[in-house]
Design an enzyme around this catalytic site. Structure first.
Site, PDB file in Angstrom:
ATOM      1  N   TYR A  51       0.859  -1.199   0.000  1.00  0.00           N
ATOM      2  CA  TYR A  51       0.000   0.000   0.000  1.00  0.00           C
ATOM      3  C   TYR A  51       0.891   1.244   0.000  1.00  0.00           C
ATOM      4  O   TYR A  51       0.718   2.156  -0.813  1.00  0.00           O
ATOM      5  CB  TYR A  51      -0.906  -0.056   1.247  1.00  0.00           C
ATOM      6  CG  TYR A  51      -1.455   1.266   1.730  1.00  0.00           C
ATOM      7  CD1 TYR A  51      -2.560   1.852   1.139  1.00  0.00           C
ATOM      8  CD2 TYR A  51      -0.863   1.924   2.819  1.00  0.00           C
ATOM      9  CE1 TYR A  51      -3.064   3.062   1.606  1.00  0.00           C
ATOM     10  CE2 TYR A  51      -1.355   3.126   3.292  1.00  0.00           C
ATOM     11  CZ  TYR A  51      -2.455   3.693   2.673  1.00  0.00           C
ATOM     12  OH  TYR A  51      -2.947   4.893   3.141  1.00  0.00           O
ATOM     13  N   LYS A  72       1.549   4.399  -2.529  1.00  0.00           N
ATOM     14  CA  LYS A  72       1.343   5.795  -2.100  1.00  0.00           C
ATOM     15  C   LYS A  72       2.568   6.630  -2.513  1.00  0.00           C
ATOM     16  O   LYS A  72       2.445   7.801  -2.854  1.00  0.00           O
ATOM     17  CB  LYS A  72       1.134   5.903  -0.578  1.00  0.00           C
ATOM     18  CG  LYS A  72      -0.144   5.315  -0.033  1.00  0.00           C
ATOM     19  CD  LYS A  72      -1.413   5.991  -0.498  1.00  0.00           C
ATOM     20  CE  LYS A  72      -1.741   7.293   0.159  1.00  0.00           C
ATOM     21  NZ  LYS A  72      -3.041   7.861  -0.350  1.00  0.00           N
TER      22      LYS A  72
END
Ligand code: NAD
Length: 345
Positions: free
Chosen positions: A144, A148
């Site tokens: 994740y 980002k």
């Protein structure tokens, strides 16, 4: 040729506006007199004050109607970190954000404010009063976060005053507040199942937990200060409560506020970390036979047992940021907002 409606400087679109942060953002923007569009794959609430556009941000044709006549776009959509779906993270956070940038440019949007994350510089080791110029994590704590990083880099690179398209990224950390579907419900679940008996480390590691109203305030200030020749163009900013707190003190206040017991025992950080590594190794070895998803991972141990707090001096200097709600008041409001999760007795 299609005619483009005239942009109003107070018309904005919140991508991910049905989410936890997004909904708070929508409420504050309405209070400040903005005309608000919500773009999301789901309708998270009912309101006659906003226009909803349901769609997938990975599809430009879904996005374009929601961006018509809009000056500012707030992009705070993401799959939840817990979803553990690499392809989805890549598609939504990375290539999807590229689609958002293209759609914004095509629709004549002038400002894009991205919700990034302070974790883009965190590698599982102590960060004390981290500034924005820390390098991106070479080994991000999870996939994740890896996406980002890719997302933030692309948004900042897209800043182009000559094309009348300005971008900025806000890096919050540990957002909490009413209606958060993650932090408090997960904490209560862990307490109920007896998993909150042990504190990892000596309980002194400071971290940032940021009340949602402060995060929203930072985003709106960023949008309003983002002008040609302003220092914000193409930059990332930490937005925090400016009150780092020991990780386990915050957890204790939340738990006790909801009438659950705080952790009684402590386990040395290094021991917890190696145990979590051992669990990960076992999961890997057993993978051909059985798929296990442990919650006790080295990353979670690092998040609970290391220092990770950040400076928001740059936001104070460049956009006049100052937290609008103290940590104590934020915790009080949050605890009060979850009466259904309170333990009886
Ligand atoms: P959330 O899950 O509550 O909200 C995200 C929203 O994005 C949801 O409503 C979801 O439906 C929407 N969404 C997901 N995929 C989409 C798609 N393909 N198209 C359109 N909409 C889509 O998350 P949140 O906690 O409100 O987080 C908001 C942002 O803040 C995210 O970018 C997250 O990375 C960032 N962030 C959150 C925290 C935190 O502690 N919650 C910390 C740092 C950064």
């Amino acid at each position: 040729m299609a005619t483009r409606s005239r942009p109003s400087s107070k018309k904005c679109t919140v991508i991910g506006g049905s989410g936890f942060l997004g909904q708070h953002m929508v409420e504050r923007l309405l209070e400040r007199g903005y005309i608000v569009n919500v773009f999301d794959i789901r309708k998270g609430f009912e309101s006659e004050k906003v226009q909803f556009f349901l769609g997938d941000l990975c599809k430009k044709q879904d996005l374009l109607p929601a961006l018509e006549g809009v000056t500012v776009v707030f992009h705070c959509a993401s799959p939840p970190p817990s979803s553990d779906n690499k392809q989805l993270f890549y598609n939504v956070n990375y290539t999807g954000t590229q689609t958002v940038i293209q759609a914004c440019k095509e629709a004549g949007v002038q400002k894009l404010v991205l919700t990034s994350s302070a974790s883009v510089v965190f590698e599982g080791t102590d960060i004390k009063n981290g500034q924005e110029d820390l390098p991106y994590a070479k080994k991000p704590i999870d996939y994740y976060t890896e996406t980002k990083i890719l997302q933030e880099k692309d948004v900042l690179k897209a800043n182009s005053p000559d094309d009348n398209f300005l971008t900025v990224a806000i890096r919050p950390h540990g957002i909490f507040g009413p209606r958060d579907p993650q932090l408090v419900p997960i904490l209560v679940e862990a307490a109920k199942s007896g998993k909150m008996k042990f504190m990892i480390g000596n309980g002194k590691n400071l971290v940032d937990f940021t009340y949602v109203d402060n995060v929203v305030h930072g985003h709106i200030l960023a949008a309003e200060h983002l002008q040609k020749d302003s220092p914000l163009c193409g930059k990332a900013y930490h937005i925090t409560n400016d009150e780092p707190v020991p990780f386990w003190t915050f957890m204790t206040e939340m738990l006790e506020g909801l009438n659950y017991d705080a952790p009684k025992y402590s386990i040395p950080y290094w021991l917890a970390y190696y145990l979590a590594c051992l669990v990960s190794l076992l999961v890997l070895l057993l993978k051909p036979l059985i798929t296990l998803k442990p919650t006790f991972t080295p990353m979670r141990v690092a998040l609970a047992g290391t220092f990770h707090y950040y400076s928001c001096e740059q936001a104070k200097r460049d956009m006049g940021y100052k937290p609008v709600c103290s940590l104590e008041e934020g915790i009080r409001r949050t605890v009060q907002s979850y009466p259904h999760l309170r333990r009886d007795g």
